[in-house]
Design a protein around this motif. Structure first.
Motif, PDB file in Angstrom:
ATOM      1  N   LEU A  33      49.246  -5.171  10.028  1.00  0.00           N
ATOM      2  CA  LEU A  33      50.087  -4.323   9.312  1.00  0.00           C
ATOM      3  C   LEU A  33      49.519  -3.217   9.229  1.00  0.00           C
ATOM      4  O   LEU A  33      48.015  -2.976   8.902  1.00  0.00           O
ATOM      5  N   CYS A  34      50.266  -1.979   9.803  1.00  0.00           N
ATOM      6  CA  CYS A  34      49.722  -0.555   9.750  1.00  0.00           C
ATOM      7  C   CYS A  34      50.527   0.352   8.800  1.00  0.00           C
ATOM      8  O   CYS A  34      51.789   0.346   9.026  1.00  0.00           O
ATOM      9  N   SER A  35      50.023   0.925   7.846  1.00  0.00           N
ATOM     10  CA  SER A  35      50.745   1.835   7.034  1.00  0.00           C
ATOM     11  C   SER A  35      50.371   3.007   6.856  1.00  0.00           C
ATOM     12  O   SER A  35      48.997   3.403   6.500  1.00  0.00           O
ATOM     13  N   GLY A  36      51.075   4.179   7.246  1.00  0.00           N
ATOM     14  CA  GLY A  36      50.798   5.498   7.380  1.00  0.00           C
ATOM     15  C   GLY A  36      49.366   5.814   8.028  1.00  0.00           C
ATOM     16  O   GLY A  36      49.335   5.271   9.237  1.00  0.00           O
ATOM     17  N   SER A  37      48.824   6.302   7.548  1.00  0.00           N
ATOM     18  CA  SER A  37      47.508   6.665   8.166  1.00  0.00           C
ATOM     19  C   SER A  37      46.405   5.825   8.048  1.00  0.00           C
ATOM     20  O   SER A  37      45.374   6.058   8.411  1.00  0.00           O
ATOM     21  N   GLU A  38      46.411   4.745   7.136  1.00  0.00           N
ATOM     22  CA  GLU A  38      45.591   3.683   7.167  1.00  0.00           C
ATOM     23  C   GLU A  38      45.064   2.962   8.125  1.00  0.00           C
ATOM     24  O   GLU A  38      45.795   2.727   9.022  1.00  0.00           O
ATOM     25  N   VAL A  41      45.689  -3.432   8.965  1.00  0.00           N
ATOM     26  CA  VAL A  41      45.189  -4.651   8.126  1.00  0.00           C
ATOM     27  C   VAL A  41      45.849  -5.963   9.025  1.00  0.00           C
ATOM     28  O   VAL A  41      47.003  -6.031   9.207  1.00  0.00           O
ATOM     29  N   ILE A  42      44.645  -6.735   9.127  1.00  0.00           N
ATOM     30  CA  ILE A  42      44.845  -8.101  10.073  1.00  0.00           C
ATOM     31  C   ILE A  42      45.542  -9.083   8.949  1.00  0.00           C
ATOM     32  O   ILE A  42      44.676  -9.405   7.949  1.00  0.00           O
ATOM     33  N   LEU A  43      46.704  -9.585   8.974  1.00  0.00           N
ATOM     34  CA  LEU A  43      47.361 -10.459   8.364  1.00  0.00           C
ATOM     35  C   LEU A  43      46.877 -11.951   8.729  1.00  0.00           C
ATOM     36  O   LEU A  43      46.741 -12.878   7.953  1.00  0.00           O
ATOM     37  N   LEU A  44      46.884 -12.107  10.255  1.00  0.00           N
ATOM     38  CA  LEU A  44      46.503 -13.541  10.636  1.00  0.00           C
ATOM     39  C   LEU A  44      45.644 -13.111  12.047  1.00  0.00           C
ATOM     40  O   LEU A  44      46.104 -12.016  12.841  1.00  0.00           O
ATOM     41  N   SER A  45      44.526 -13.466  12.093  1.00  0.00           N
ATOM     42  CA  SER A  45      43.627 -13.512  13.338  1.00  0.00           C
ATOM     43  C   SER A  45      43.488 -14.863  13.961  1.00  0.00           C
ATOM     44  O   SER A  45      42.518 -15.013  14.998  1.00  0.00           O
ATOM     45  N   GLU A  46      43.820 -15.873  13.491  1.00  0.00           N
ATOM     46  CA  GLU A  46      43.716 -17.157  13.969  1.00  0.00           C
ATOM     47  C   GLU A  46      44.781 -18.000  13.413  1.00  0.00           C
ATOM     48  O   GLU A  46      45.619 -17.536  12.609  1.00  0.00           O
ATOM     49  N   SER A  47      45.074 -19.518  14.085  1.00  0.00           N
ATOM     50  CA  SER A  47      46.070 -20.031  13.756  1.00  0.00           C
ATOM     51  C   SER A  47      46.314 -20.409  12.293  1.00  0.00           C
ATOM     52  O   SER A  47      45.137 -20.531  11.499  1.00  0.00           O
ATOM     53  N   SER A  51      52.465 -15.301   4.021  1.00  0.00           N
ATOM     54  CA  SER A  51      53.446 -14.981   3.481  1.00  0.00           C
ATOM     55  C   SER A  51      53.190 -13.887   2.221  1.00  0.00           C
ATOM     56  O   SER A  51      52.359 -14.329   1.628  1.00  0.00           O
ATOM     57  N   SER A  52      53.908 -12.869   2.367  1.00  0.00           N
ATOM     58  CA  SER A  52      53.799 -11.935   1.204  1.00  0.00           C
ATOM     59  C   SER A  52      54.896 -10.879   1.182  1.00  0.00           C
ATOM     60  O   SER A  52      55.707 -10.816   2.007  1.00  0.00           O
ATOM     61  N   THR A  53      54.788 -10.267  -0.116  1.00  0.00           N
ATOM     62  CA  THR A  53      55.786  -9.022  -0.287  1.00  0.00           C
ATOM     63  C   THR A  53      55.035  -7.865   0.030  1.00  0.00           C
ATOM     64  O   THR A  53      53.978  -7.606  -0.672  1.00  0.00           O
ATOM     65  N   ILE A  54      55.379  -6.974   0.695  1.00  0.00           N
ATOM     66  CA  ILE A  54      54.844  -5.763   1.051  1.00  0.00           C
ATOM     67  C   ILE A  54      55.622  -4.565   0.515  1.00  0.00           C
ATOM     68  O   ILE A  54      56.888  -4.375   1.088  1.00  0.00           O
ATOM     69  N   GLU A  55      54.927  -3.656  -0.101  1.00  0.00           N
ATOM     70  CA  GLU A  55      55.659  -2.415  -0.433  1.00  0.00           C
ATOM     71  C   GLU A  55      55.366  -1.350   0.671  1.00  0.00           C
ATOM     72  O   GLU A  55      54.347  -1.177   1.292  1.00  0.00           O
ATOM     73  N   VAL A  56      56.563  -0.671   1.259  1.00  0.00           N
ATOM     74  CA  VAL A  56      56.709   0.049   2.305  1.00  0.00           C
ATOM     75  C   VAL A  56      56.966   1.437   1.573  1.00  0.00           C
ATOM     76  O   VAL A  56      58.114   2.187   1.808  1.00  0.00           O
ATOM     77  N   VAL A  57      56.052   2.138   1.039  1.00  0.00           N
ATOM     78  CA  VAL A  57      56.423   3.509   0.429  1.00  0.00           C
ATOM     79  C   VAL A  57      55.632   4.775   1.249  1.00  0.00           C
ATOM     80  O   VAL A  57      54.910   4.133   2.224  1.00  0.00           O
ATOM     81  N   GLY A  59      54.792   7.044   4.321  1.00  0.00           N
ATOM     82  CA  GLY A  59      55.065   7.109   5.781  1.00  0.00           C
ATOM     83  C   GLY A  59      55.428   5.827   6.322  1.00  0.00           C
ATOM     84  O   GLY A  59      55.679   4.986   5.600  1.00  0.00           O
ATOM     85  N   SER A  60      55.442   5.870   7.549  1.00  0.00           N
ATOM     86  CA  SER A  60      55.860   4.428   8.345  1.00  0.00           C
ATOM     87  C   SER A  60      54.738   3.417   7.891  1.00  0.00           C
ATOM     88  O   SER A  60      53.614   3.423   7.930  1.00  0.00           O
ATOM     89  N   THR A  61      55.470   2.220   7.925  1.00  0.00           N
ATOM     90  CA  THR A  61      54.888   1.035   7.918  1.00  0.00           C
ATOM     91  C   THR A  61      55.035   0.189   9.122  1.00  0.00           C
ATOM     92  O   THR A  61      56.265   0.070   9.537  1.00  0.00           O
ATOM     93  N   TYR A  62      54.056  -0.418  10.002  1.00  0.00           N
ATOM     94  CA  TYR A  62      54.508  -1.026  10.985  1.00  0.00           C
ATOM     95  C   TYR A  62      54.035  -2.460  11.080  1.00  0.00           C
ATOM     96  O   TYR A  62      52.739  -2.599  10.567  1.00  0.00           O
ATOM     97  N   ILE A  63      54.322  -3.516  11.703  1.00  0.00           N
ATOM     98  CA  ILE A  63      53.948  -4.821  11.754  1.00  0.00           C
ATOM     99  C   ILE A  63      53.952  -5.166  13.290  1.00  0.00           C
ATOM    100  O   ILE A  63      54.883  -5.095  13.828  1.00  0.00           O
ATOM    101  N   GLY A  64      52.908  -5.759  13.624  1.00  0.00           N
ATOM    102  CA  GLY A  64      52.717  -6.049  15.242  1.00  0.00           C
ATOM    103  C   GLY A  64      51.831  -7.190  15.456  1.00  0.00           C
ATOM    104  O   GLY A  64      51.448  -7.595  14.729  1.00  0.00           O
ATOM    105  N   VAL A  65      51.811  -7.329  16.767  1.00  0.00           N
ATOM    106  CA  VAL A  65      51.178  -8.518  17.097  1.00  0.00           C
ATOM    107  C   VAL A  65      50.132  -8.081  18.713  1.00  0.00           C
ATOM    108  O   VAL A  65      50.834  -7.531  19.330  1.00  0.00           O
ATOM    109  N   TRP A  66      48.851  -8.479  18.340  1.00  0.00           N
ATOM    110  CA  TRP A  66      47.978  -8.006  19.562  1.00  0.00           C
ATOM    111  C   TRP A  66      47.553  -9.147  20.294  1.00  0.00           C
ATOM    112  O   TRP A  66      47.432 -10.234  19.232  1.00  0.00           O
TER     113      TRP A  66
END
Length: 79
Positions: A33-38, A41-47, A51-57, A59-66
């Motif tokens: 999860l990447c929010s604005g200029s912060e 934050v890694i949500l999962l890095s292994e199997s 689950s969570s509620t995320i506030e998106v206030v 700038g932009s908020t992005y969720i991605g997979v690497w």
């Protein structure tokens, strides 16, 4: 990147429900999860599951997979 562009006017409010799972059989992978200029934050890095509620206030908020040389599966639901 799977979700982003949260600077738009959101009629549904400023929160999203994120549910994801990661099953890494080989290699490295992470859901982040990447929010604005912060820093991201890694949500999962292994199997596992997340689950969570995320506030998106603000700038932009992005969720991605690497991944690097990874085999396995990923499931992400964002509402």
């Amino acid at each position: 990147l799977l979700f982003g562009g949260t600077t738009l006017d959101r009629e549904a409010g400023d929160t999203v429900e994120v549910t994801c799972s990661l099953a890494v059989e080989e290699g490295e992978a992470a859901i982040f999860l990447c929010s604005g200029s912060e820093d991201p934050v890694i949500l999962l890095s292994e199997s596992g599951d997340y689950s969570s509620t995320i506030e998106v206030v603000g700038g932009s908020t992005y969720i991605g997979v690497w991944g690097e040389e990874v085999s396995g599966s990923v499931s992400i639901q964002i509402e």
